[in-house]
Motif scaffolding. Structure first.
Motif, PDB file in Angstrom:
ATOM      1  N   ASP A  71       0.869  -1.186   0.000  1.00  8.26           N
ATOM      2  CA  ASP A  71       0.000   0.000   0.000  1.00  8.26           C
ATOM      3  C   ASP A  71       0.905   1.236   0.000  1.00  8.26           C
ATOM      4  O   ASP A  71       1.672   1.442   0.941  1.00  8.26           O
ATOM      5  CB  ASP A  71      -0.893  -0.016   1.253  1.00  8.26           C
ATOM      6  CG  ASP A  71      -1.849   1.175   1.282  1.00  8.26           C
ATOM      7  OD1 ASP A  71      -1.719   2.083   0.421  1.00  8.26           O
ATOM      8  OD2 ASP A  71      -2.720   1.204   2.164  1.00  8.26           O
ATOM      9  N   TYR A  72       0.839   2.026  -1.075  1.00  5.02           N
ATOM     10  CA  TYR A  72       1.680   3.224  -1.180  1.00  5.02           C
ATOM     11  C   TYR A  72       0.940   4.493  -0.746  1.00  5.02           C
ATOM     12  O   TYR A  72       1.305   5.601  -1.156  1.00  5.02           O
ATOM     13  CB  TYR A  72       2.225   3.366  -2.604  1.00  5.02           C
ATOM     14  CG  TYR A  72       3.124   2.217  -3.002  1.00  5.02           C
ATOM     15  CD1 TYR A  72       4.354   2.039  -2.389  1.00  5.02           C
ATOM     16  CD2 TYR A  72       2.732   1.295  -3.972  1.00  5.02           C
ATOM     17  CE1 TYR A  72       5.186   0.984  -2.741  1.00  5.02           C
ATOM     18  CE2 TYR A  72       3.555   0.241  -4.329  1.00  5.02           C
ATOM     19  CZ  TYR A  72       4.780   0.089  -3.709  1.00  5.02           C
ATOM     20  OH  TYR A  72       5.592  -0.961  -4.057  1.00  5.02           O
ATOM     21  N   ASP A  73      -0.118   4.327   0.046  1.00  2.00           N
ATOM     22  CA  ASP A  73      -0.848   5.476   0.611  1.00  2.00           C
ATOM     23  C   ASP A  73      -1.324   6.450  -0.461  1.00  2.00           C
ATOM     24  O   ASP A  73      -1.366   7.663  -0.211  1.00  2.00           O
ATOM     25  CB  ASP A  73       0.029   6.234   1.625  1.00  2.00           C
ATOM     26  CG  ASP A  73       0.544   5.322   2.715  1.00  2.00           C
ATOM     27  OD1 ASP A  73      -0.231   4.449   3.155  1.00  2.00           O
ATOM     28  OD2 ASP A  73       1.723   5.469   3.101  1.00  2.00           O
ATOM     29  N   ASN A  74      -1.648   5.936  -1.634  1.00  2.00           N
ATOM     30  CA  ASN A  74      -2.106   6.786  -2.734  1.00  2.00           C
ATOM     31  C   ASN A  74      -1.112   7.909  -3.052  1.00  2.00           C
ATOM     32  O   ASN A  74      -1.497   8.990  -3.475  1.00  2.00           O
ATOM     33  CB  ASN A  74      -3.491   7.364  -2.408  1.00  2.00           C
ATOM     34  CG  ASN A  74      -4.209   7.840  -3.650  1.00  2.00           C
ATOM     35  OD1 ASN A  74      -3.915   7.391  -4.775  1.00  2.00           O
ATOM     36  ND2 ASN A  74      -5.128   8.781  -3.479  1.00  2.00           N
ATOM     37  N   ASP A  75       0.171   7.646  -2.835  1.00  2.00           N
ATOM     38  CA  ASP A  75       1.217   8.651  -3.077  1.00  2.00           C
ATOM     39  C   ASP A  75       2.037   8.203  -4.294  1.00  2.00           C
ATOM     40  O   ASP A  75       2.864   7.293  -4.198  1.00  2.00           O
ATOM     41  CB  ASP A  75       2.095   8.737  -1.815  1.00  2.00           C
ATOM     42  CG  ASP A  75       3.273   9.678  -1.977  1.00  2.00           C
ATOM     43  OD1 ASP A  75       3.621  10.035  -3.131  1.00  2.00           O
ATOM     44  OD2 ASP A  75       3.858  10.048  -0.942  1.00  2.00           O
ATOM     45  N   PRO A  76       1.816   8.828  -5.465  1.00  2.00           N
ATOM     46  CA  PRO A  76       2.475   8.359  -6.683  1.00  2.00           C
ATOM     47  C   PRO A  76       3.993   8.465  -6.628  1.00  2.00           C
ATOM     48  O   PRO A  76       4.689   7.598  -7.168  1.00  2.00           O
ATOM     49  CB  PRO A  76       1.929   9.265  -7.793  1.00  2.00           C
ATOM     50  CG  PRO A  76       0.951  10.185  -7.182  1.00  2.00           C
ATOM     51  CD  PRO A  76       0.899   9.963  -5.703  1.00  2.00           C
ATOM     52  N   VAL A 107       2.099   6.258 -12.940  1.00  2.00           N
ATOM     53  CA  VAL A 107       2.504   5.119 -12.120  1.00  2.00           C
ATOM     54  C   VAL A 107       1.508   3.964 -12.311  1.00  2.00           C
ATOM     55  O   VAL A 107       1.889   2.799 -12.397  1.00  2.00           O
ATOM     56  CB  VAL A 107       2.633   5.509 -10.637  1.00  2.00           C
ATOM     57  CG1 VAL A 107       3.165   4.332  -9.824  1.00  2.00           C
ATOM     58  CG2 VAL A 107       3.545   6.712 -10.476  1.00  2.00           C
ATOM     59  N   MET A 108       0.219   4.316 -12.417  1.00  2.00           N
ATOM     60  CA  MET A 108      -0.793   3.280 -12.662  1.00  2.00           C
ATOM     61  C   MET A 108      -0.566   2.587 -14.005  1.00  2.00           C
ATOM     62  O   MET A 108      -0.852   1.401 -14.156  1.00  2.00           O
ATOM     63  CB  MET A 108      -2.200   3.888 -12.611  1.00  2.00           C
ATOM     64  CG  MET A 108      -2.738   4.066 -11.202  1.00  2.00           C
ATOM     65  SD  MET A 108      -2.784   2.517 -10.267  1.00  2.00           S
ATOM     66  CE  MET A 108      -3.803   1.539 -11.345  1.00  2.00           C
ATOM     67  N   ASN A 109      -0.051   3.307 -15.001  1.00  2.00           N
ATOM     68  CA  ASN A 109       0.272   2.691 -16.290  1.00  2.00           C
ATOM     69  C   ASN A 109       1.236   1.514 -16.087  1.00  2.00           C
ATOM     70  O   ASN A 109       1.057   0.435 -16.650  1.00  2.00           O
ATOM     71  CB  ASN A 109       0.872   3.777 -17.206  1.00  2.00           C
ATOM     72  CG  ASN A 109       1.464   3.214 -18.489  1.00  2.00           C
ATOM     73  OD1 ASN A 109       2.648   2.861 -18.525  1.00  2.00           O
ATOM     74  ND2 ASN A 109       0.653   3.108 -19.528  1.00  2.00           N
ATOM     75  N   ARG A 110       2.242   1.702 -15.209  1.00  2.00           N
ATOM     76  CA  ARG A 110       3.206   0.630 -14.936  1.00  2.00           C
ATOM     77  C   ARG A 110       2.571  -0.473 -14.086  1.00  2.00           C
ATOM     78  O   ARG A 110       2.779  -1.655 -14.321  1.00  2.00           O
ATOM     79  CB  ARG A 110       4.446   1.155 -14.213  1.00  2.00           C
ATOM     80  CG  ARG A 110       5.122   2.364 -14.857  1.00  2.00           C
ATOM     81  CD  ARG A 110       5.384   2.196 -16.338  1.00  2.00           C
ATOM     82  NE  ARG A 110       6.329   3.192 -16.832  1.00  2.00           N
ATOM     83  CZ  ARG A 110       5.983   4.413 -17.257  1.00  2.00           C
ATOM     84  NH1 ARG A 110       4.733   4.802 -17.270  1.00  2.00           N
ATOM     85  NH2 ARG A 110       6.918   5.244 -17.698  1.00  2.00           N
ATOM     86  N   MET A 111       1.808  -0.073 -13.059  1.00  2.00           N
ATOM     87  CA  MET A 111       1.189  -1.072 -12.180  1.00  2.00           C
ATOM     88  C   MET A 111       0.249  -1.965 -12.972  1.00  2.00           C
ATOM     89  O   MET A 111       0.225  -3.182 -12.784  1.00  2.00           O
ATOM     90  CB  MET A 111       0.375  -0.382 -11.080  1.00  2.00           C
ATOM     91  CG  MET A 111       1.184   0.042  -9.892  1.00  2.00           C
ATOM     92  SD  MET A 111       0.019   0.535  -8.584  1.00  2.00           S
ATOM     93  CE  MET A 111       1.182   1.247  -7.432  1.00  2.00           C
TER      94      MET A 111
END
Ligand code: AMP
Ligand code: MG
Length: 343
Positions: A288-293, A329-333
């Motif tokens: 969990d990255y705390d919604n921190d890109p 970052v979501m593109n990579r995830m």
């Protein structure tokens, strides 16, 4: 081949520079991820980068320079071939994690650009990268220094895990600041298109250019269809203009699943899925990255690799809001997860 470990000291960077001038391969840190560098103007050397990575030869490389004047010999028309918009971006955003695509000059071998008549160029801000480019005295073609398909390396040890024995040397620098690859911006048409999202966001580009910048439609045409297609989509065919974007990418050996929700919802869902998976004998990790890109980008690839080393078989990751850098970052995830999303 014995892979040399080099420090970031002057004498070691001079050795690295000489290896590149002699047609060899050197991995080095940048602010985005570690690159695998070769003389961009030496077709043989660049061909050996594709071999070392197992990279498809139609996937072009980014050419790295240390000074803006180094750009002129690489682009069609030289200094006078530079558009006003490109100049603005260079003044405001170079050095940094922004790659720009231009029409190429004749000195660049076809192998460097995967046969395209355009060239992608970046001026990194990482001081070690800049010192190495200057020591080499050449523009350096460098894709990420991983085996094709694996998460990009953001530490020197991650580079060695994939490349030890396959390349001449690694400059053993720090962990990369940003942690995901550069934004790739196509400046060859009437409208600037983002071919790959990165730390330089669409919002940032629009604020510098004071005009609309579009995402290549392939970035939004995706299996999970989360992004709002009315938001900044290019109205073109769906073929990615950036050849690399079509390949399997950033995949650890473990399966990755993404989970929506706030911290508490994520914890609940991850716990339920994790318990079921553990009953099947899986080793489960929860991220969990705390919604921190910024934090997610910095740690994601390094953690995926570390979890592989520790033998985890399932990785559950909390999704980020897809705004600004979060979109990149979501593109990579999403690719790491093969678009496997738990709703
Ligand atoms: P990597 O070197 O692994 O960071 O990948 C470089 C990325 O830049 C890939 O996605 C390439 O497809 C893209 N790229 C490099 N050169 C060009 C170009 N001339 N036109 C469009 N995309 C490019
Ligand atoms: Mg790559």
């Amino acid at each position: 081949m014995n892979t040399l470990r080099l420090s970031t000291r002057e004498e070691d960077l001079n050795i690295a520079g000489r290896i590149i001038r002699d047609g060899g391969l050197v991995a080095f840190p940048t602010e985005t991820v570690y690159g695998l560098g070769a003389d961009a103007l030496n077709a043989e050397a660049v061909a050996s980068v594709y071999r070392a990575k197992g990279r498809p030869s139609d996937n072009p490389m980014i050419v790295h320079i240390a000074d803006a004047t180094g750009l002129y010999e690489l682009i069609e028309g030289g200094a006078s071939g530079l558009s006003e918009e490109a100049s603005k971006l260079i003044t405001n955003l170079w050095p940094g994690p922004l790659t720009m695509v231009f029409r190429k000059s004749d000195i660049i071998p076809d192998v460097t650009t995967g046969g395209l008549d355009t060239v992608a160029v970046r001026m990194p801000s990482n001081p070690t990268a800049r010192r190495l480019i200057r020591a080499a005295g050449r523009p350096i073609a460098a894709p990420s220094a991983n085996l094709s398909g694996k998460p990009s390396p953001t530490t020197a040890d991650d580079v060695l895990e994939d490349m030890n024995g396959r390349i001449d040397a690694v400059v053993m620098g720090e962990q990369c600041d940003v942690g995901i690859e550069s934004t790739v911006l196509d400046l060859t048409g009437d409208i600037p298109y983002i071919l790959r999202p990165g730390a330089v966001t669409r919002e940032k580009l629009m604020s510098v250019l004071k005009r609309s910048v579009l995402y290549d439609s392939s970035l939004l045409e995706r299996p999970d269809a989360i992004a709002d297609p009315s938001e900044g989509v290019a109205d073109t065919d769906f073929k990615p203009k950036s050849p690399g974007m079509k390949y399997k990418h950033y995949s650890p050996n473990a399966s990755v699943k993404l989970i929506h929700g706030n911290a508490e919802e994520f914890r609940e869902k991850a716990k339920a899925i994790g318990i079921e998976a553990m009953k099947r004998g899986e080793k489960v990790a929860i991220l969990d990255y705390d919604n921190d890109p910024g934090k997610a980008a910095h740690k994601l690839f390094a953690e995926l690799r570390e979890l592989d080393r520790q033998g985890y078989s399932l990785i559950l990751i909390r999704m980020l809001d897809e705004e600004g850098f979060g979109f990149s970052v979501m593109n990579r995830m999403l690719k790491s997860a093969g678009y496997d999303i738990v709703k």
